[in-house]
Design a protein around this motif. Sequence first.
Motif, mmCIF file in Angstrom:
data_model
loop_
_atom_site.group_PDB
_atom_site.id
_atom_site.type_symbol
_atom_site.label_atom_id
_atom_site.label_comp_id
_atom_site.label_asym_id
_atom_site.label_seq_id
_atom_site.Cartn_x
_atom_site.Cartn_y
_atom_site.Cartn_z
ATOM 1 N N ARG A 33 -5.900 34.071 -16.316
ATOM 2 C CA ARG A 33 -4.929 35.112 -16.676
ATOM 3 C C ARG A 33 -5.530 36.501 -16.495
ATOM 4 O O ARG A 33 -4.873 37.405 -15.962
ATOM 5 N N GLN A 34 -6.787 36.673 -16.911
ATOM 6 C CA GLN A 34 -7.420 37.983 -16.773
ATOM 7 C C GLN A 34 -7.646 38.334 -15.315
ATOM 8 O O GLN A 34 -7.437 39.488 -14.901
ATOM 9 N N TRP A 35 -8.073 37.345 -14.518
ATOM 10 C CA TRP A 35 -8.247 37.613 -13.079
ATOM 11 C C TRP A 35 -6.936 38.056 -12.458
ATOM 12 O O TRP A 35 -6.896 39.046 -11.693
ATOM 13 N N ALA A 37 -4.384 39.444 -13.905
ATOM 14 C CA ALA A 37 -4.016 40.763 -14.420
ATOM 15 C C ALA A 37 -4.800 41.867 -13.706
ATOM 16 O O ALA A 37 -4.255 42.951 -13.428
ATOM 17 N N ASP A 38 -6.057 41.588 -13.390
ATOM 18 C CA ASP A 38 -6.901 42.606 -12.757
ATOM 19 C C ASP A 38 -6.670 42.718 -11.256
ATOM 20 O O ASP A 38 -6.648 43.833 -10.707
ATOM 21 N N ARG A 39 -6.476 41.571 -10.582
ATOM 22 C CA ARG A 39 -6.508 41.569 -9.111
ATOM 23 C C ARG A 39 -5.158 41.408 -8.448
ATOM 24 O O ARG A 39 -5.009 41.734 -7.262
ATOM 25 N N PRO A 42 -1.558 44.570 -10.407
ATOM 26 C CA PRO A 42 -1.438 45.975 -10.012
ATOM 27 C C PRO A 42 -0.916 46.182 -8.586
ATOM 28 O O PRO A 42 -0.483 47.292 -8.253
ATOM 29 N N HIS A 43 -0.958 45.142 -7.742
ATOM 30 C CA HIS A 43 -0.667 45.312 -6.319
ATOM 31 C C HIS A 43 0.487 44.454 -5.809
ATOM 32 O O HIS A 43 0.995 44.683 -4.708
ATOM 33 N N GLU A 62 -12.701 35.161 -4.299
ATOM 34 C CA GLU A 62 -12.738 35.412 -5.741
ATOM 35 C C GLU A 62 -12.238 34.196 -6.519
ATOM 36 O O GLU A 62 -12.797 33.839 -7.564
#
Length: 395
Positions: A33-35, A37-39, A42-43, A62
């Motif tokens: 979930r964190q990956w 949200a980060d990667r 946003p895009h 990744e």
Amino acid sequence: MSTRALPPFDPRDPLGIDDLLSDEDRAIRDAVRQWAADRVLPHVAEWYERGELPVIRELARELGALGALGMQLDGYGCAGATAVQYGLACLELEAADSGIRSLVSVQGSLAMYAIHRFGSEEQRQRWLPEMASGQVIGCFGLTEPDHGSDPSGMRTHARRDGGDWVLTGRKMWITNGSVAGVAVVWAQTDEGIRGFVVPADSPGFSAPEIRHKWSLRASVTSELVLDDVRLPADALLPEAIGLRGPLSCLSHARYGIVWGSMGAARTCFEAALDYAGAREQFGRPIAGFQLTQAKLADMAVELHKGILLAHHLGRRMDAGRLRPEQVSFGKLNNVREAIEICRAARTVMGANGISLEYPVMRHATNLESVLTYEGTVEMHQLVLGKALTGLDAFR
């Protein structure tokens, strides 16, 4: 009667399903979930609007480092996770976007699973470690331009020529195709349908990308063209004879969809819930109106029923008791309900529901593809119909 205080009601986990998870389950879920949200988050709206996934190779590496590629397999650099843990990862990936979950599903549940389950030890050693790390992306060539639901009619053919195999044909709607370093391709032979491990740099192999999609736009989808592709004898998957091989791979991929579709549904439900609490009409939040609450309640019921179903199937898979008909049950129900949740969320959000500023329409259009691939609604209905009645209605 116990006087212990009850835990607070959680609108995002109204049934307390988190209680079913171990600490390791939660850790894996939270890492994915964190990956995402980060990667991804946003895009992804921009990727979707542009109709491309320009960083797919970076994301694959990744995801490999995260242990998400072939994570349900043992050995060869794979994580050896449980079926439930793999399902939780699929849910979190599709909560970001169906295209990202498709990347992982095709890599792990189709291409890697086929090599792991049906390949030779040499094939496993050659391909699986690099695929698990994301250094090599794989694809799975079964569907053809004229043969989707009935793969037994495929026209792609492999013939023996001395000690080699020569493959000729076309495959269609292949996720990861134009970025793949290796393709698992199924073809008709004089011995029946067989699978082949095809390096993408083989002469005669090409994978033109399919453009102008209105669904799964943040994903790479291609055609595979095999123009007299010559392969050595050891390119054949030795343990896969007939349709049993590719169909078992599809069942494995469908299991991930049972979970993943609930991720898309969860994102849309939570977007609608947050929006309804903030949006005011007639002097108060629309969450306070009966019709909006009825929609939110129905969405929550179907969402968490679907997650419970996914958990149940995952436990059965971990126990070695999951039947293909049960996977069809889950795929049919969960994707169909996920689309309805997305549509209901869109009505809560009004005109804003169609904007890429919000995730709802993106998920709704993606799920139209998820509804079709790995078996249409009609095919899964007939699988269940045959299981229930003992009568085959396919022909």
